[in-house]
Design a protein around this motif. Structure first.
Motif, PDB file in Angstrom:
ATOM      1  N   PRO A  32      11.563  10.287  -0.389  1.00  0.00           N
ATOM      2  CA  PRO A  32      11.271  11.708  -0.532  1.00  0.00           C
ATOM      3  C   PRO A  32      10.910  12.036  -1.976  1.00  0.00           C
ATOM      4  N   VAL A  33       9.851  12.809  -2.142  1.00  0.00           N
ATOM      5  CA  VAL A  33       9.443  13.288  -3.466  1.00  0.00           C
ATOM      6  C   VAL A  33       9.475  14.814  -3.401  1.00  0.00           C
ATOM      7  N   ILE A  34      10.350  15.411  -4.202  1.00  0.00           N
ATOM      8  CA  ILE A  34      10.615  16.854  -4.127  1.00  0.00           C
ATOM      9  C   ILE A  34      10.218  17.514  -5.444  1.00  0.00           C
ATOM     10  N   LEU A  35       9.453  18.594  -5.331  1.00  0.00           N
ATOM     11  CA  LEU A  35       9.057  19.393  -6.486  1.00  0.00           C
ATOM     12  C   LEU A  35       9.754  20.747  -6.385  1.00  0.00           C
ATOM     13  N   ARG A  36      10.591  21.041  -7.377  1.00  0.00           N
ATOM     14  CA  ARG A  36      11.334  22.307  -7.400  1.00  0.00           C
ATOM     15  C   ARG A  36      10.761  23.230  -8.463  1.00  0.00           C
ATOM     16  N   VAL A  37      10.390  24.435  -8.035  1.00  0.00           N
ATOM     17  CA  VAL A  37       9.790  25.421  -8.924  1.00  0.00           C
ATOM     18  C   VAL A  37      10.666  26.668  -8.935  1.00  0.00           C
ATOM     19  N   GLY A  38      11.102  27.067 -10.112  1.00  0.00           N
ATOM     20  CA  GLY A  38      11.920  28.265 -10.240  1.00  0.00           C
ATOM     21  C   GLY A  38      13.403  27.954 -10.128  1.00  0.00           C
ATOM     22  N   LYS A  39      14.196  28.997 -10.207  1.00  0.00           N
ATOM     23  CA  LYS A  39      15.647  28.869 -10.113  1.00  0.00           C
ATOM     24  C   LYS A  39      16.046  28.920  -8.638  1.00  0.00           C
ATOM     25  N   ARG A  88       0.854  -1.186   0.000  1.00  0.00           N
ATOM     26  CA  ARG A  88       0.000   0.000   0.000  1.00  0.00           C
ATOM     27  C   ARG A  88       0.886   1.231   0.000  1.00  0.00           C
ATOM     28  N   LEU A  89       0.522   2.240  -0.789  1.00  0.00           N
ATOM     29  CA  LEU A  89       1.319   3.457  -0.917  1.00  0.00           C
ATOM     30  C   LEU A  89       0.499   4.655  -0.471  1.00  0.00           C
ATOM     31  N   ALA A  90       1.155   5.602   0.186  1.00  0.00           N
ATOM     32  CA  ALA A  90       0.476   6.810   0.647  1.00  0.00           C
ATOM     33  C   ALA A  90       1.479   7.948   0.769  1.00  0.00           C
ATOM     34  N   LEU A  91       1.026   9.162   0.538  1.00  0.00           N
ATOM     35  CA  LEU A  91       1.864  10.340   0.701  1.00  0.00           C
ATOM     36  C   LEU A  91       1.737  10.876   2.125  1.00  0.00           C
ATOM     37  N   GLU A  92       2.873  11.264   2.688  1.00  0.00           N
ATOM     38  CA  GLU A  92       2.905  11.805   4.043  1.00  0.00           C
ATOM     39  C   GLU A  92       3.760  13.071   4.062  1.00  0.00           C
ATOM     40  N   ASN A  93       3.408  13.987   4.944  1.00  0.00           N
ATOM     41  CA  ASN A  93       4.227  15.174   5.172  1.00  0.00           C
ATOM     42  C   ASN A  93       5.104  14.934   6.392  1.00  0.00           C
ATOM     43  N   LEU A 146       2.543  28.006  -9.142  1.00  0.00           N
ATOM     44  CA  LEU A 146       3.102  27.827  -7.801  1.00  0.00           C
ATOM     45  C   LEU A 146       4.171  28.874  -7.534  1.00  0.00           C
ATOM     46  N   PRO A 147       4.198  29.430  -6.330  1.00  0.00           N
ATOM     47  CA  PRO A 147       5.301  30.320  -5.978  1.00  0.00           C
ATOM     48  C   PRO A 147       6.625  29.572  -6.043  1.00  0.00           C
ATOM     49  N   GLN A 148       7.681  30.281  -6.381  1.00  0.00           N
ATOM     50  CA  GLN A 148       9.001  29.662  -6.457  1.00  0.00           C
ATOM     51  C   GLN A 148       9.379  29.042  -5.123  1.00  0.00           C
ATOM     52  N   GLY A 149      10.011  27.893  -5.201  1.00  0.00           N
ATOM     53  CA  GLY A 149      10.458  27.247  -3.978  1.00  0.00           C
ATOM     54  C   GLY A 149      10.550  25.747  -4.140  1.00  0.00           C
ATOM     55  N   GLU A 150      10.904  25.082  -3.070  1.00  0.00           N
ATOM     56  CA  GLU A 150      11.013  23.622  -3.055  1.00  0.00           C
ATOM     57  C   GLU A 150       9.912  23.050  -2.171  1.00  0.00           C
ATOM     58  N   TYR A 151       9.138  22.140  -2.768  1.00  0.00           N
ATOM     59  CA  TYR A 151       8.027  21.492  -2.078  1.00  0.00           C
ATOM     60  C   TYR A 151       8.389  20.020  -1.887  1.00  0.00           C
ATOM     61  N   ARG A 152       8.134  19.483  -0.697  1.00  0.00           N
ATOM     62  CA  ARG A 152       8.565  18.102  -0.420  1.00  0.00           C
ATOM     63  C   ARG A 152       7.525  17.371   0.413  1.00  0.00           C
ATOM     64  N   SER A 153       7.278  16.116   0.022  1.00  0.00           N
ATOM     65  CA  SER A 153       6.535  15.169   0.845  1.00  0.00           C
ATOM     66  C   SER A 153       7.215  13.812   0.681  1.00  0.00           C
ATOM     67  N   HIS A 154       6.706  12.804   1.373  1.00  0.00           N
ATOM     68  CA  HIS A 154       7.341  11.480   1.333  1.00  0.00           C
ATOM     69  C   HIS A 154       6.313  10.423   0.949  1.00  0.00           C
ATOM     70  N   LEU A 155       6.704   9.569   0.006  1.00  0.00           N
ATOM     71  CA  LEU A 155       5.864   8.452  -0.399  1.00  0.00           C
ATOM     72  C   LEU A 155       6.212   7.257   0.473  1.00  0.00           C
ATOM     73  N   ARG A 156       5.224   6.799   1.218  1.00  0.00           N
ATOM     74  CA  ARG A 156       5.450   5.676   2.130  1.00  0.00           C
ATOM     75  C   ARG A 156       4.926   4.394   1.502  1.00  0.00           C
ATOM     76  N   LEU A 157       5.763   3.364   1.494  1.00  0.00           N
ATOM     77  CA  LEU A 157       5.395   2.058   0.958  1.00  0.00           C
ATOM     78  C   LEU A 157       5.373   1.067   2.107  1.00  0.00           C
ATOM     79  N   MET A 158       4.203   0.482   2.339  1.00  0.00           N
ATOM     80  CA  MET A 158       4.038  -0.482   3.426  1.00  0.00           C
ATOM     81  C   MET A 158       3.765  -1.856   2.827  1.00  0.00           C
ATOM     82  N   SER A 159       4.407  -2.877   3.361  1.00  0.00           N
ATOM     83  CA  SER A 159       4.269  -4.208   2.790  1.00  0.00           C
ATOM     84  C   SER A 159       3.990  -5.232   3.868  1.00  0.00           C
ATOM     85  N   ALA A 160       3.284  -6.298   3.462  1.00  0.00           N
ATOM     86  CA  ALA A 160       3.017  -7.417   4.367  1.00  0.00           C
ATOM     87  C   ALA A 160       2.791  -8.669   3.540  1.00  0.00           C
TER      88      ALA A 160
END
Length: 279
Positions: free
Chosen positions: A165-172, A54-59, A112-126
């Motif tokens: 980590p999944v990072i979105l970079r906008v702008g210079k 199962r996959l989910a995004l977390e801050n 989007l305003p310039q900057g770096e946006y980050r969240s984390h993709l969590r992978l859980m297994s069983a």
């Protein structure tokens, strides 16, 4: 629950050893931009059992020691990416040795305003067939009525979790780093604490090498050290084998932080910061 059943449950929990799902993920870090809006993760089940994922995004926010903790709210200086990302599939089943591609897409970043946006993709297994232990209840066995099921079924599930980590970079964006100091930890003789400070509008990512002054080859190398925005400093705790610590103690050691950020190919192999210190 009778004392017998309670004891049986405790015994089963203590002795059962279900096989754990083993998940291989590549890459282990994703960088997106408004022009490079998609990426792929490859998941491979390296275990011996079919496994569900199962996959989910977390801050998450980074602590000063580099650890990550859940961010239930958003502070004024934080930029999270969870609401700007899409991914598929969200859950899947993999047979042993099977692979699956997970596609990640960022929303258009023009607004989007310039900057770096980050969240984390969590992978859980069983494992699907996680260890089931049948514990006989009183009355079960040869004297039990035919067809009667007087057993207590305990299902123990081994779960492993990986975060990417999944990072979105906008702008210079830019960043600079300094190594402010290093010392062997007083309360743990096998640890070296390296203090890094960061300035700028994006995170940094690289390897830390420890080289005795006058030598060419590093005595120790630690890969994948990040300083995420908005953090401006991090104490990097480096566990050292006893023989490495003995080699470094009392010597002048060059500490180098070298970029391995795949999203900044021009910086690959560049020394972002260095310091020569007596340990």
């Amino acid at each position: 629950m009778t004392n017998f059943l309670r004891a049986a449950v405790l015994a089963a929990l203590a002795t059962a050893a279900p096989a754990a799902a083993e998940l291989l993920v590549a890459p282990t870090r994703v960088i997106l931009t408004p022009t490079t809006r998609t990426a792929e993760l490859v998941l491979v089940n390296k275990g011996t059992e079919a496994a569900a994922f199962r996959l989910a995004l977390e801050n998450r926010r980074m602590r000063s020691d580099g650890g990550l903790e859940a961010a239930a709210d958003t502070r004024p200086d934080e930029k999270f990416a969870a609401d700007k990302l899409r991914f598929s599939p969200r859950q899947l089943v993999l047979e042993p040795g099977a692979r699956q591609v997970v596609r990640i897409m960022a929303a258009a970043g023009a607004d989007l305003p310039q900057g770096e946006y980050r969240s984390h993709l969590r992978l859980m297994s069983a494992p699907i067939s996680a260890g089931r232990t049948q514990v006989a209840a009183p009355g079960a066995g040869a004297s039990a009525a035919p067809g009667a099921d007087n057993s207590l079924s305990i299902e123990l599930i081994a779960i492993r979790s990986i975060t990417i980590p999944v990072i979105l970079r906008v702008g210079k964006l830019d960043a600079s780093v300094a190594v402010d100091g290093a010392s062997l930890a007083q309360d743990a003789s096998n640890q070296l604490v390296v203090k890094l400070t960061r300035q700028g509008t994006r995170s940094t990512y690289g390897d830390i090498s420890l080289t005795v002054d006058g030598e060419k080859q590093p005595a120790w190398l630690v890969r994948g050290v990040a300083i995420y925005t908005p953090n401006t400093s991090r104490d990097v705790i480096l566990p050292l084998p006893p023989e490495t610590r003995a080699k470094l103690a009392g010597k002048r050691v060059r500490i180098a932080y070298v970029s391995t950020d795949g999203a900044e190919p021009a910086l690959a192999g560049t020394v972002l910061a260095s310091l020569t210190a007596a340990l």
